[in-house]
Design a protein around this motif. Sequence first.
Motif, short mmCIF file in Angstrom:
data_model
loop_
_atom_site.label_atom_id
_atom_site.label_comp_id
_atom_site.label_asym_id
_atom_site.label_seq_id
_atom_site.Cartn_x
_atom_site.Cartn_y
_atom_site.Cartn_z
N PHE A 1 -1.83 -8.64 5.37
CA PHE A 1 -2.96 -9.47 4.97
C PHE A 1 -2.79 -10.14 3.62
O PHE A 1 -3.61 -10.98 3.24
CB PHE A 1 -4.26 -8.64 4.97
CG PHE A 1 -4.27 -7.52 3.97
CD1 PHE A 1 -4.75 -7.71 2.68
CD2 PHE A 1 -3.79 -6.27 4.32
CE1 PHE A 1 -4.76 -6.67 1.76
CE2 PHE A 1 -3.80 -5.22 3.40
CZ PHE A 1 -4.28 -5.42 2.13
N ALA A 2 -1.77 -9.82 2.86
CA ALA A 2 -1.61 -10.42 1.52
C ALA A 2 -0.14 -10.40 1.13
O ALA A 2 0.69 -9.76 1.78
CB ALA A 2 -2.43 -9.63 0.49
N SER A 3 0.15 -11.11 0.05
CA SER A 3 1.48 -11.11 -0.53
C SER A 3 1.32 -11.20 -2.05
O SER A 3 0.49 -11.96 -2.54
CB SER A 3 2.27 -12.32 -0.02
OG SER A 3 3.55 -12.34 -0.60
N VAL A 4 2.08 -10.37 -2.76
CA VAL A 4 2.04 -10.38 -4.21
C VAL A 4 3.47 -10.60 -4.70
O VAL A 4 4.34 -9.75 -4.50
CB VAL A 4 1.48 -9.05 -4.77
CG1 VAL A 4 1.55 -9.04 -6.29
CG2 VAL A 4 0.06 -8.82 -4.29
N GLU A 5 3.70 -11.76 -5.29
CA GLU A 5 5.01 -12.13 -5.84
C GLU A 5 6.14 -11.82 -4.85
O GLU A 5 7.15 -11.21 -5.18
CB GLU A 5 5.24 -11.42 -7.18
CG GLU A 5 4.24 -11.86 -8.24
CD GLU A 5 4.45 -11.18 -9.58
OE1 GLU A 5 5.50 -10.56 -9.80
OE2 GLU A 5 3.53 -11.28 -10.41
N GLY A 6 5.93 -12.24 -3.60
CA GLY A 6 6.96 -12.10 -2.57
C GLY A 6 6.96 -10.77 -1.83
O GLY A 6 7.72 -10.60 -0.89
N THR A 7 6.13 -9.83 -2.23
CA THR A 7 6.03 -8.55 -1.53
C THR A 7 4.86 -8.61 -0.56
O THR A 7 3.72 -8.79 -0.98
CB THR A 7 5.83 -7.39 -2.52
OG1 THR A 7 6.94 -7.35 -3.43
CG2 THR A 7 5.71 -6.06 -1.81
N ALA A 8 5.16 -8.47 0.74
CA ALA A 8 4.10 -8.48 1.75
C ALA A 8 3.30 -7.19 1.67
O ALA A 8 3.86 -6.10 1.53
CB ALA A 8 4.71 -8.64 3.14
N ILE A 9 1.97 -7.32 1.76
CA ILE A 9 1.06 -6.18 1.69
C ILE A 9 0.42 -6.00 3.05
O ILE A 9 -0.09 -6.96 3.64
CB ILE A 9 -0.06 -6.41 0.64
CG1 ILE A 9 0.50 -6.85 -0.71
CG2 ILE A 9 -0.94 -5.17 0.53
CD1 ILE A 9 1.29 -5.82 -1.43
N GLY A 10 0.45 -4.77 3.56
CA GLY A 10 -0.18 -4.50 4.84
C GLY A 10 -0.26 -3.02 5.15
O GLY A 10 0.31 -2.18 4.45
N PHE A 11 -0.97 -2.73 6.22
CA PHE A 11 -1.15 -1.36 6.69
C PHE A 11 -0.09 -1.06 7.74
O PHE A 11 0.26 -1.93 8.53
CB PHE A 11 -2.54 -1.20 7.29
CG PHE A 11 -3.65 -1.57 6.36
CD1 PHE A 11 -4.04 -0.71 5.35
CD2 PHE A 11 -4.32 -2.77 6.50
CE1 PHE A 11 -5.07 -1.05 4.48
CE2 PHE A 11 -5.36 -3.12 5.64
CZ PHE A 11 -5.73 -2.25 4.63
N SER A 12 0.39 0.19 7.76
CA SER A 12 1.36 0.60 8.78
C SER A 12 1.38 2.12 8.86
O SER A 12 0.85 2.81 8.00
CB SER A 12 2.76 0.07 8.43
OG SER A 12 3.21 0.64 7.22
N GLY B 1 -3.32 4.26 12.32
CA GLY B 1 -2.59 3.01 12.52
C GLY B 1 -2.90 2.37 13.86
O GLY B 1 -3.07 1.15 13.96
N ALA B 2 -3.02 3.20 14.91
CA ALA B 2 -3.36 2.68 16.24
C ALA B 2 -4.78 2.10 16.24
O ALA B 2 -5.03 1.05 16.83
CB ALA B 2 -3.21 3.78 17.29
N ALA B 3 -5.70 2.77 15.55
CA ALA B 3 -7.07 2.26 15.46
C ALA B 3 -7.11 0.94 14.69
O ALA B 3 -7.80 0.00 15.09
CB ALA B 3 -7.97 3.30 14.79
N MET B 4 -6.37 0.86 13.59
CA MET B 4 -6.29 -0.39 12.82
C MET B 4 -5.72 -1.51 13.69
O MET B 4 -6.23 -2.63 13.70
CB MET B 4 -5.42 -0.20 11.57
CG MET B 4 -5.16 -1.46 10.77
SD MET B 4 -6.58 -2.07 9.87
CE MET B 4 -6.57 -0.94 8.49
N TRP B 5 -4.67 -1.21 14.43
CA TRP B 5 -4.01 -2.19 15.30
C TRP B 5 -5.01 -2.78 16.31
O TRP B 5 -5.05 -3.98 16.52
CB TRP B 5 -2.84 -1.52 16.00
CG TRP B 5 -2.04 -2.42 16.88
CD1 TRP B 5 -2.12 -2.52 18.24
CD2 TRP B 5 -1.05 -3.35 16.46
NE1 TRP B 5 -1.23 -3.45 18.70
CE2 TRP B 5 -0.55 -3.97 17.63
CE3 TRP B 5 -0.51 -3.70 15.23
CZ2 TRP B 5 0.45 -4.94 17.59
CZ3 TRP B 5 0.48 -4.66 15.20
CH2 TRP B 5 0.94 -5.27 16.37
#
Length: 182
Positions: free
Chosen positions: A128-139, A165-169
């Motif tokens: 859902f986001a990126s900070v200075e080239g680093t992808a941010i997300g749930f896993s 994680g399955a519920a988030m997906w």
Amino acid sequence: MAGTSSAIVAGLTAAALATIGYLGHRAAVTVPAELRPPAPGTAAAVHKALRDRNHPAALPARSGTGERVVYALDDDRVWLVEESGEVRRTFGVSPSTVDPEPGTYRVTSRSGTVTGSDGVPVEHVVRFASVEGTAIGFSAAVDGSAPQLDPEELTGGIRETRADGAAMWRFAGIGRKVVVVR
């Protein structure tokens, strides 16, 4: 006589308002900025999550409206929230080394299974986001492990259990709102 009392009331009201304004100004000047509450309507006020300390898993106040994912940075907790405002699920997470700024984001991409930036195979990746080239997300780590964070390594994977994680997906498709609060 009536004109005189109206003038007196108006004069007293003006004096009271001037005194309140002066005292308010003095309070703002003498209280350090970091101790003052955020100004109403500012991004800091909107995204400063108020916590119910008696119920730490309670949805933070001022965390948006409608169907959304809420991620509290300070509490390392996520809420999946229905359109009605009812919490479908809440769970703790293991943070990454790179945090997104508080604000409102949208899910931009998803991956069923990949290798995380820390080299661990992960599933149900919701970015859902990126900070200075680093992808941010749930896993979730496929082996169920928690991340071994190296503060020197920039990682954006916010780790959940496999069940979470399955519920988030299932909940967070492309475009789903993600609200990040302190």
